[in-house]
Scaffold this active site. Structure first.
Site, mmCIF file in Angstrom:
data_model
loop_
_atom_site.group_PDB
_atom_site.id
_atom_site.type_symbol
_atom_site.label_atom_id
_atom_site.label_comp_id
_atom_site.label_asym_id
_atom_site.label_seq_id
_atom_site.Cartn_x
_atom_site.Cartn_y
_atom_site.Cartn_z
ATOM 1 N N MET A 145 0.782 -1.332 0.007
ATOM 2 C CA MET A 145 -0.104 0.044 0.031
ATOM 3 C C MET A 145 0.844 1.347 0.083
ATOM 4 O O MET A 145 0.977 2.151 0.974
ATOM 5 C CB MET A 145 -0.927 0.031 1.150
ATOM 6 C CG MET A 145 -1.948 -1.138 1.429
ATOM 7 S SD MET A 145 -2.682 -1.408 2.811
ATOM 8 C CE MET A 145 -1.714 -2.412 3.783
ATOM 9 N N THR A 152 2.194 1.554 5.890
ATOM 10 C CA THR A 152 1.357 2.579 5.361
ATOM 11 C C THR A 152 0.916 3.390 6.713
ATOM 12 O O THR A 152 0.927 2.846 7.837
ATOM 13 C CB THR A 152 0.230 1.863 4.561
ATOM 14 O OG1 THR A 152 -0.570 3.219 4.193
ATOM 15 C CG2 THR A 152 -0.654 1.256 5.373
ATOM 16 N N ASN A 153 0.422 4.856 6.118
ATOM 17 C CA ASN A 153 0.207 5.720 7.241
ATOM 18 C C ASN A 153 -1.154 5.477 7.192
ATOM 19 O O ASN A 153 -1.852 5.212 8.238
ATOM 20 C CB ASN A 153 0.617 7.190 6.826
ATOM 21 C CG ASN A 153 1.862 7.333 7.536
ATOM 22 O OD1 ASN A 153 2.096 7.763 8.467
ATOM 23 N ND2 ASN A 153 3.074 7.258 6.468
ATOM 24 N N CYS A 157 2.950 10.136 4.800
ATOM 25 C CA CYS A 157 2.593 9.446 3.671
ATOM 26 C C CYS A 157 3.956 8.755 3.424
ATOM 27 O O CYS A 157 5.146 9.474 3.164
ATOM 28 C CB CYS A 157 2.299 10.081 2.363
ATOM 29 S SG CYS A 157 2.349 9.208 0.766
ATOM 30 N N THR A 158 4.352 7.540 3.374
ATOM 31 C CA THR A 158 5.574 6.908 3.277
ATOM 32 C C THR A 158 6.422 7.259 2.000
ATOM 33 O O THR A 158 7.519 6.924 1.838
ATOM 34 C CB THR A 158 5.758 5.366 3.426
ATOM 35 O OG1 THR A 158 4.352 4.874 2.798
ATOM 36 C CG2 THR A 158 5.198 5.036 4.816
ATOM 37 N N GLU A 159 5.669 7.553 0.807
ATOM 38 C CA GLU A 159 6.299 8.007 -0.384
ATOM 39 C C GLU A 159 6.588 9.544 -0.280
ATOM 40 O O GLU A 159 7.565 9.937 -1.232
ATOM 41 C CB GLU A 159 5.536 7.578 -1.415
ATOM 42 C CG GLU A 159 5.147 6.291 -1.842
ATOM 43 C CD GLU A 159 4.132 5.514 -1.073
ATOM 44 O OE1 GLU A 159 4.194 4.300 -1.164
ATOM 45 O OE2 GLU A 159 3.520 6.395 -0.221
#
Length: 238
Positions: free
Chosen positions: A10, A83-84, A197-199
């Site tokens: 995700m 994921t957050n 947001c991990t991205e």
């Protein structure tokens, strides 16, 4: 060393980072050829994305709860959700398994406390910014004042995440837009930025800003490794 169970997919870019960071952290702490003990269950993000837009948190909760059960049966000693946003259904995980679950907001709050900051900007999807499943923990458990961008900017951040970052697209234009939003918040007294947001840290680097940034995925991954190398559970775990 205990075994960490990852719920990934995700998106897969984020899951890749978790795996890489965990193995690097173990090697940094133990040296030689040591690597992390990890089991991963990866979901189909297309399904999660559609359910998210429909705000069908109940079905998403069932999916991640099932993933958590798979990990426990496979021998995981702890669950980490890569994921957050999907931490919105973290209760489904804690109710589904008997092993500890590490919440990303707890590890983030702890990291911010260590730096002595109080007022921080939260950037993520609209759901993460506007719902209280994340900010409530940061404010009530760690005494932080969490701010979010104005509505138009929240929409812009949300669209960049879903239309670009989660598809592996990173552009200079989007980077400048995010930086502009952050600098606007600095004028209002914000002292740090949470990339929920991990991205996002793949788009905006720490060196791009003069205030501290908190890469939630990195913090989360490293804390999980520190736990896996301990003999007893840490108090931040549920």
């Amino acid at each position: 060393m205990k075994t960490i169970g990852l719920i990934g997919g995700m998106g897969w870019e984020s899951s890749k980072l978790y795996y890489e960071r965990m193995n690097k952290k173990v090697n940094q702490m133990l040296g030689d050829s040591h690597s992390a003990k990890i089991i991963m269950v990866s979901v189909d993000f297309s399904e999660i994305e559609k359910l998210t837009f429909a705000k069908d948190w109940k079905t998403i909760g069932s999916i991640v709860a099932n993933s958590a059960r798979q990990l426990e049966k496979a021998g995981a000693d702890m669950i980490v959700l890569c994921t957050n946003l999907i931490h919105i259904v973290s209760d489904n995980i804690t109710h589904a398994v008997s092993i500890p679950f590490l919440h990303i907001a707890d590890t983030t709050g702890e990291a911010i406390q260590i730096q002595g900051l109080k007022k921080v900007l939260l950037l993520g999807t609209k759901y993460t910014m506007e719902m209280d499943f994340y900010t409530k923990i940061l404010e009530e458990s760690y005494g932080l004042k969490v701010t979010i961008p104005y509505e138009e900017d929240r929409t812009r951040v949300h669209d960049i995440i879903y239309k670009e970052l989660l598809k592996g697209v990173f552009t200079k234009t989007s980077k400048q837009q995010i930086l502009k939003i952050i600098k606007k918040s600095q004028k209002e007294g914000v002292k740090g930025v949470i990339f929920a947001c991990t991205e996002l840290p793949m788009l905006v680097k720490k060196s791009d800003l003069k205030i501290p940034t908190f890469d939630t995925g990195k913090i989360h991954a490293h804390k999980a490794i520190e736990w896996s190398l301990k003999d007893s559970y840490d108090s931040v775990f549920c």
